[in-house]
Enzyme design. Structure first.
Site, PDB file in Angstrom:
ATOM      1  CG  HIS A   1      -1.985  -0.982   1.233  1.00 49.22           C
ATOM      2  ND1 HIS A   1      -3.241  -0.756   0.725  1.00 49.22           N
ATOM      3  CD2 HIS A   1      -1.996  -2.248   1.690  1.00 49.22           C
ATOM      4  CE1 HIS A   1      -3.984  -1.838   0.886  1.00 49.22           C
ATOM      5  NE2 HIS A   1      -3.247  -2.761   1.459  1.00 49.22           N
TER       6      HIS A   1
ATOM      7  CE  LYS B   1      -2.029  10.400   3.069  1.00 50.38           C
ATOM      8  NZ  LYS B   1      -2.797   9.648   2.059  1.00 50.38           N
TER       9      LYS B   1
ATOM     10  CB  THR C   1      -9.975   5.050  -0.964  1.00 51.05           C
ATOM     11  OG1 THR C   1      -9.455   5.377   0.323  1.00 51.05           O
ATOM     12  CG2 THR C   1      -9.326   3.779  -1.465  1.00 51.05           C
TER      13      THR C   1
ATOM     14  CE  LYS D   1     -13.675   6.212   1.085  1.00 46.80           C
ATOM     15  NZ  LYS D   1     -12.631   6.258   2.117  1.00 46.80           N
TER      16      LYS D   1
HETATM   17  C1  NBG Z   1      -2.500   3.772   1.999  1.00 49.93           C
HETATM   18  C2  NBG Z   1      -2.076   4.647   0.831  1.00 49.93           C
HETATM   19  C3  NBG Z   1      -3.264   5.117   0.028  1.00 49.93           C
HETATM   20  C4  NBG Z   1      -4.126   3.931  -0.348  1.00 49.93           C
HETATM   21  C5  NBG Z   1      -4.474   3.134   0.898  1.00 49.93           C
HETATM   22  C6  NBG Z   1      -5.284   1.912   0.581  1.00 49.93           C
HETATM   23  C7  NBG Z   1      -1.058   3.108   3.872  1.00 49.93           C
HETATM   24  C8  NBG Z   1       0.206   2.450   4.280  1.00 49.93           C
HETATM   25  N1  NBG Z   1      -1.303   3.184   2.574  1.00 49.93           N
HETATM   26  O1  NBG Z   1      -2.838   5.759  -1.133  1.00 49.93           O
HETATM   27  O2  NBG Z   1      -1.359   5.745   1.311  1.00 49.93           O
HETATM   28  O3  NBG Z   1      -5.297   4.362  -0.969  1.00 49.93           O
HETATM   29  O4  NBG Z   1      -3.304   2.704   1.545  1.00 49.93           O
HETATM   30  O5  NBG Z   1      -4.647   1.126  -0.360  1.00 49.93           O
HETATM   31  O6  NBG Z   1      -1.813   3.554   4.717  1.00 49.93           O
END
Ligand code: NBG
Length: 753
Positions: free
Chosen positions: A309, A495, A596, A600
């Site tokens: 992730h 971010k 995500t 939304k």
């Molecule tokens: C997060 C990412 C997001 C992603 C989500 C779900 C962690 C380690 N990763 O970009 O930063 O949408 O995971 O996949 O929290």
């Protein structure tokens, strides 16, 4: 049965809110139970450190088809269901997108009828409850299980004795039913340690991390800035997977497995690296039960799959072998033998399990000893294959695959934005509720003036509702007629909330110089910073100070306001997302795995302002350039710049006096009077000297793009058309699609039924 049967036939108005809530919860829990569970020989176990499930009442009512009935039954006696919804406490079992994704997945697994459980830990106080004191984040334990309030979580009589190096911990399994939409249930199954003791917590969220027996399951992500805290995380991880492994093996045997055929009975998804130790633990347990090591390794590989992730190096966990020897000495010999297997085949130090410093690299264990490695958006998976994990991709090209994230439309449209959902029904029928791809039918209505008008009206109503809620929640007053420009997500430098912050400063300076934004804007932030992440907390501080600087300037605040939602969580998101006009998705390209929130927001008719990063890329492909506003460096340019190591923030400050003025404002007297000079100076210095996430190169483009967006917002009909296209094209981002993809490519549970 009716709700009435659960209040012993007393009138609802004669019940206290607590009694009524408890009755409703029991009613819904029984209705869920009556549905039964999705069952089959083969089952998915989704192991995750986080499950950010949100409140369950309204979602369960919708999934069980009881929402309208219960709402009307209550309304007949003058009670609003929404009051009881507010009464529920939100479970604090997750942090951000990773945990929310896991929750959406459970909803979709249940809905698609796939036998599946989530496995994790029952944190007593979860992440933390955020409040703002002196314009700074402070943390308090989030006691989400309140005395007197019935809980969705049931205690079971499943227990295990988990052997740590220094003591044995006894566990208890708790369960929460996960209702499928118009279907049967799945379960979220959470382990707790029997000796956990909340009295260990001293001030704020501080506690003695050396007391593992009492502290093990108090918090999600205990502070890892100390060695004790890091050790505690390893204890937690081993506790989670040791319980999970025992439960999985017991249940597979009960379903008929002789363990040699385990792959016919189970698919285990390892959600990020936190559950990685399930691999050596399962190998160990299989060997204990008489299976040879070679076979155990191959069985485990065939049942386990890993999802990555993030590409941020700091998040790819590695633990010193000394920690593992202390926490789970029985595991280290297994890990050493796995390491030896890898060394026997490959020389490249990058792919070894144990690095030169003796750290055990969790992701490397995952990649070698699972059969599937997936990223969470197309771009992310490409970056894993071609740069971050390229040496692994060279060895195992067949293991790598992409599963673009998704969200459940039950919670993120039907439940949080019922007016929009109903209006969509009117336009295209209700088929989209089961098959999200049907939303595309909306495209045929792109010139339907009445529909466009109602989209705008629904948005206005949602903005009013959010403004009312925010006033009640924290006393902040915002103007629902201004543009709602929203950035809500974990606070992290990549971010780039700081980019938005600098835009706010620049806009304030512009206003003071007589250059006004096209329309009045309210910039709304929602974000928690990890308690030990100093710069992230500095950014929150700067946002809160600037917000008050603007409020103190009557001429400026007519055009610009900043609001920061206190304790942003799923419940706040459900109110905020339907109210958003501009969805800020401005991570440094290449750094956001997927996102995500972006999905939304678009589903609720917001238009994205974003970099070409994560799933934004796929959103852009789907909606087309007229319906998204992109800006900034490409991921390629960023990756190359990091490789060259030649980024120089000073050059940008020299070249752009407005950027320099915005940056320097952070430490001007007005800001210092509001806040803590040390925090402001640290943030200023960090950006000026390092700016590791390259805020400055994107600044001018960001400002120009946002100005264009604000100008375009003036044409209500044209804007509503953009909103419509975003809603129509959001169908791809249903987690039902994502889960169907996982099942088809990785688990094959549906086909085993
Ligand atoms: C997060 C990412 C997001 C992603 C989500 C779900 C962690 C380690 N990763 O970009 O930063 O949408 O995971 O996949 O929290």
């Amino acid at each position: 049965m009716k709700l009435r049967d659960y209040t012993e036939n007393r009138k609802f108005t004669d019940c206290t809110r607590l009694e009524l809530f408890n009755a409703l919860l029991r009613y819904v829990a029984d209705a869920a139970k009556a549905r039964g569970y999705n069952e089959g020989r083969k089952k998915v176990y989704y192991i995750s450190a986080e499950f950010l499930i949100g409140k369950l009442l309204s979602n369960n009512l919708i999934n069980l088809g009881l929402y309208g009935e219960v709402r009307d039954e209550l309304a007949a006696e003058g009670i609003a269901l929404s009051e009881l919804e507010e009464f529920e406490l939100e479970p604090s079992l997750g942090n951000g997108g990773l945990g929310r994704l896991a929750a959406c997945f459970l909803d979709s697994l249940a809905t698609l009828g796939l036998p599946a459980d989530g496995l994790g830990l029952a944190y007593h106080c979860g992440l933390f409850r955020q409040s703002f004191v002196d314009r700074q984040q402070t943390e308090a334990p989030d006691h989400w299980l309140k005395w007197g309030q019935e809980s969705w979580m049931r205690r079971t009589d499943v227990h295990y004795d988990i052997p740590f190096g220094d003591f044995t911990a006894r566990s208890t399994l708790y369960e929460i039913d996960v209702t499928g939409y118009q279907g049967k249930c799945g379960r979220l199954r959470l382990f707790d340690v029997d000796t956990a003791d909340e009295r260990l917590i001293k001030s704020g969220i501080g506690f003695d991390a050396r007391d593992v027996a009492r502290g093990l399951t108090l918090f999600l992500y205990p502070d890892d800035s100390t060695e004790q805290g890091r050790l505690l995380r390893v204890y937690q991880e081993y506790f989670m997977v040791a319980n999970a492994a025992r439960l999985i093996l017991d249940e597979c045997v009960a379903r008929g497995s002789d363990l040699h055929d385990l792959a016919d009975y189970v698919a285990i998804q390892i959600n990020d690296t936190h559950p990685t130790l399930v691999i050596p633990e399962l190998i160990r347990l299989l060997q204990e039960r008489g299976i040879g090591e070679d076979e155990a390794v191959s069985i485990v590989r065939s049942v386990c799959a890993y999802t990555n992730h993030t590409i941020l190096a700091e998040a790819l966990e590695k633990w010193p072998r000394a920690y593992l020897e202390k926490v789970a000495p029985q595991l280290m010999p297994v890990i050493d033998r796995l390491d030896a297997r890898v060394r026997a085949k490959y020389d490249d130090p990058f792919v070894q399990i144990i690095d030169e410093q003796g750290n055990v690299r969790m992701a490397n264990l995952d990649i070698h000893f699972t059969h599937s490695v997936n990223g969470v958006a197309k771009l992310h998976t490409e970056i894993l294959k071609n740069s971050e994990l390229a040496p692994f991709y060279a060895i195992y090209p067949e293991k790598f695959n992409n599963k673009t994230n998704g969200i459940t439309f039950r919670r993120w449209l039907m439940s949080c934005n019922p007016a929009l959902a109903a209006r969509i029904d009117d336009a295209i029928g209700a088929g989209w509720r089961r098959d999200s791809a049907e939303l595309e039918k909306l495209l045929a209505h792109i010139d339907d003036a009445a529909l466009l008008t109602s989209l705008a009206e629904i948005k206005r109503a949602n903005k009013r509702r959010f403004a009312d809620w925010l006033r009640g929640h924290q006393g902040t007053v915002i103007d629902p007629d201004s543009v709602f420009d929203v950035q809500s997500k974990r606070l992290h430098e990549y971010k780039r909330q700081q980019l938005n912050l600098l835009w706010c400063v620049r806009t304030l300076l512009d206003i003071r110089a007589g250059i006004l934004p096209e329309s009045p804007v309210t910039v709304i932030f929602g974000a928690k910073a990890a308690p030990a992440y100093t710069i992230a907390k500095d950014i929150i501080h700067a946002i809160l100070c600037l917000s008050d600087v603007i409020d103190a300037d009557p001429a400026a605040r007519r055009h610009l306001r900043i609001a920061m939602v206190e304790n942003y969580n799923v419940s706040a998101a459900e109110k905020l997302i339907p109210a958003c006009d501009i969805s800020e998705q401005i991570s440094l390209a290449s750094k956001e795995a997927s996102g995500t929130g972006n999905m939304k927001f678009m589903l609720n008719g917001a238009v994205t302002l974003g970099t070409l990063d994560g799933a934004n890329v796929e959103i852009a492909e789907l909606v087309g350039p007229e319906n998204i506003y992109t800006f900034g460096l490409s991921s390629e340019a960023v990756i190359n710049s990091y490789a060259r190591g030649d980024y120089d923030p000073a050059a940008y400050l020299e070249a752009d006096p407005r950027l320099k003025a915005a940056l320097d404002f952070l430490v001007c007297d007005e800001m210092r009077t509001m806040g803590d000079a040390a925090r402001l100076e640290r943030l200023h210095a960090e950006l000026q000297n390092k700016d590791w996430f390259m805020t400055f190169p994107d600044f001018a483009d960001y400002c120009a793009t946002k100005a264009r967006m604000l100008a375009d917002l003036g044409d209500e009909a044209a804007w509503a058309r953009k909103a419509l296209v975003n809603i129509a094209m959001a169908g791809y981002f249903s987690s039902d699609r994502t889960i169907a993809d996982y099942d088809r490519d990785i688990w094959q549970v549906g086909s085993a039924r």
